[in-house]
Design a protein around this motif. Structure first.
Motif, mmCIF file in Angstrom:
data_model
loop_
_atom_site.group_PDB
_atom_site.id
_atom_site.type_symbol
_atom_site.label_atom_id
_atom_site.label_comp_id
_atom_site.label_asym_id
_atom_site.label_seq_id
_atom_site.Cartn_x
_atom_site.Cartn_y
_atom_site.Cartn_z
ATOM 1 N N GLY A 1 3.357 -13.860 -21.320
ATOM 2 C CA GLY A 1 2.203 -13.864 -21.851
ATOM 3 C C GLY A 1 1.041 -14.053 -20.876
ATOM 4 N N VAL A 2 1.100 -14.175 -19.540
ATOM 5 C CA VAL A 2 0.088 -14.111 -18.527
ATOM 6 C C VAL A 2 -0.601 -12.647 -18.277
ATOM 7 N N GLU A 3 -1.904 -12.708 -18.179
ATOM 8 C CA GLU A 3 -2.375 -11.329 -18.410
ATOM 9 C C GLU A 3 -2.508 -11.096 -16.627
ATOM 10 N N VAL A 4 -1.957 -9.877 -16.117
ATOM 11 C CA VAL A 4 -2.038 -9.221 -14.812
ATOM 12 C C VAL A 4 -2.344 -8.125 -14.749
ATOM 13 N N VAL A 5 -2.339 -7.674 -13.446
ATOM 14 C CA VAL A 5 -2.711 -6.170 -13.062
ATOM 15 C C VAL A 5 -1.635 -5.549 -12.576
ATOM 16 N N ALA A 6 -0.794 -4.698 -12.765
ATOM 17 C CA ALA A 6 0.383 -4.314 -11.761
ATOM 18 C C ALA A 6 -0.224 -2.969 -11.038
ATOM 19 N N LEU A 7 -0.250 -3.115 -9.851
ATOM 20 C CA LEU A 7 -0.701 -2.362 -8.757
ATOM 21 C C LEU A 7 0.346 -1.375 -8.223
ATOM 22 N N VAL A 8 0.282 -0.251 -8.539
ATOM 23 C CA VAL A 8 1.211 0.920 -7.721
ATOM 24 C C VAL A 8 0.766 1.567 -6.530
ATOM 25 N N LYS A 9 1.251 1.439 -5.677
ATOM 26 C CA LYS A 9 0.907 2.393 -4.256
ATOM 27 C C LYS A 9 2.054 2.932 -3.773
ATOM 28 N N SER A 10 2.154 4.231 -3.756
ATOM 29 C CA SER A 10 3.238 5.001 -3.331
ATOM 30 C C SER A 10 2.832 5.996 -2.325
ATOM 31 N N THR A 11 3.592 6.245 -1.258
ATOM 32 C CA THR A 11 3.303 7.551 -0.264
ATOM 33 C C THR A 11 4.056 8.712 -0.913
ATOM 34 N N GLU A 12 4.848 8.682 -1.957
ATOM 35 C CA GLU A 12 5.636 9.504 -2.672
ATOM 36 C C GLU A 12 5.636 9.710 -4.003
ATOM 37 N N VAL A 13 5.495 10.864 -4.640
ATOM 38 C CA VAL A 13 5.517 10.803 -6.004
ATOM 39 C C VAL A 13 6.562 11.978 -6.272
ATOM 40 N N SER A 14 7.581 11.724 -7.062
ATOM 41 C CA SER A 14 8.670 12.709 -7.110
ATOM 42 C C SER A 14 8.471 13.404 -8.575
ATOM 43 N N ILE A 15 8.934 14.423 -8.699
ATOM 44 C CA ILE A 15 8.748 15.248 -10.064
ATOM 45 C C ILE A 15 10.093 15.950 -10.591
ATOM 46 N N ALA A 16 10.473 15.642 -11.813
ATOM 47 C CA ALA A 16 11.657 16.113 -12.105
ATOM 48 C C ALA A 16 11.430 16.751 -13.395
ATOM 49 N N ARG A 17 11.949 18.081 -13.529
ATOM 50 C CA ARG A 17 11.800 19.011 -14.744
ATOM 51 C C ARG A 17 12.588 18.419 -15.772
ATOM 52 N N ILE A 18 12.115 18.371 -16.937
ATOM 53 C CA ILE A 18 12.954 17.946 -18.373
ATOM 54 C C ILE A 18 12.917 19.092 -19.097
ATOM 55 N N GLY A 19 13.956 19.170 -20.157
ATOM 56 C CA GLY A 19 14.205 19.948 -21.028
ATOM 57 C C GLY A 19 14.504 21.381 -20.580
ATOM 58 N N GLY A 20 14.575 22.460 -21.624
ATOM 59 C CA GLY A 20 14.992 23.703 -21.166
ATOM 60 C C GLY A 20 14.267 24.526 -20.417
#
Length: 73
Positions: A54-73
């Motif tokens: 119930g506590v309000e927060v901010v999730a901070l995401v910092k990454s040096t890498e972002v991966s991409i995955a193909r989905i579907g046909g």
């Protein structure tokens, strides 16, 4: 101390949905408009920040890498 500026661009405001406590680390699920964001942080940090469902927060995401995955046909 209040944060007045931060360089992290990926910020997700939400409320804590659930905390799975462990002896050393805990999983913190944050319910955001984009969906659930899960963080693994020390249990000491959970206690020091006073985190609980119930506590309000901010999730901070910092990454040096972002991966991409193909989905579907």
């Amino acid at each position: 101390m209040a944060i007045t500026a931060i360089n992290v661009r990926n910020q997700f405001k939400g409320k804590i949905k659930e905390i799975v406590r462990g002896d050393v680390v805990s999983e913190v699920d944050v319910d955001t408009p984009a969906g659930i964001v899960t963080s693994v942080i020390t249990t000491r940090s959970v206690d020091e920040l006073g985190l609980k469902p119930g506590v309000e927060v901010v999730a901070l995401v910092k990454s040096t890498e972002v991966s991409i995955a193909r989905i579907g046909g």
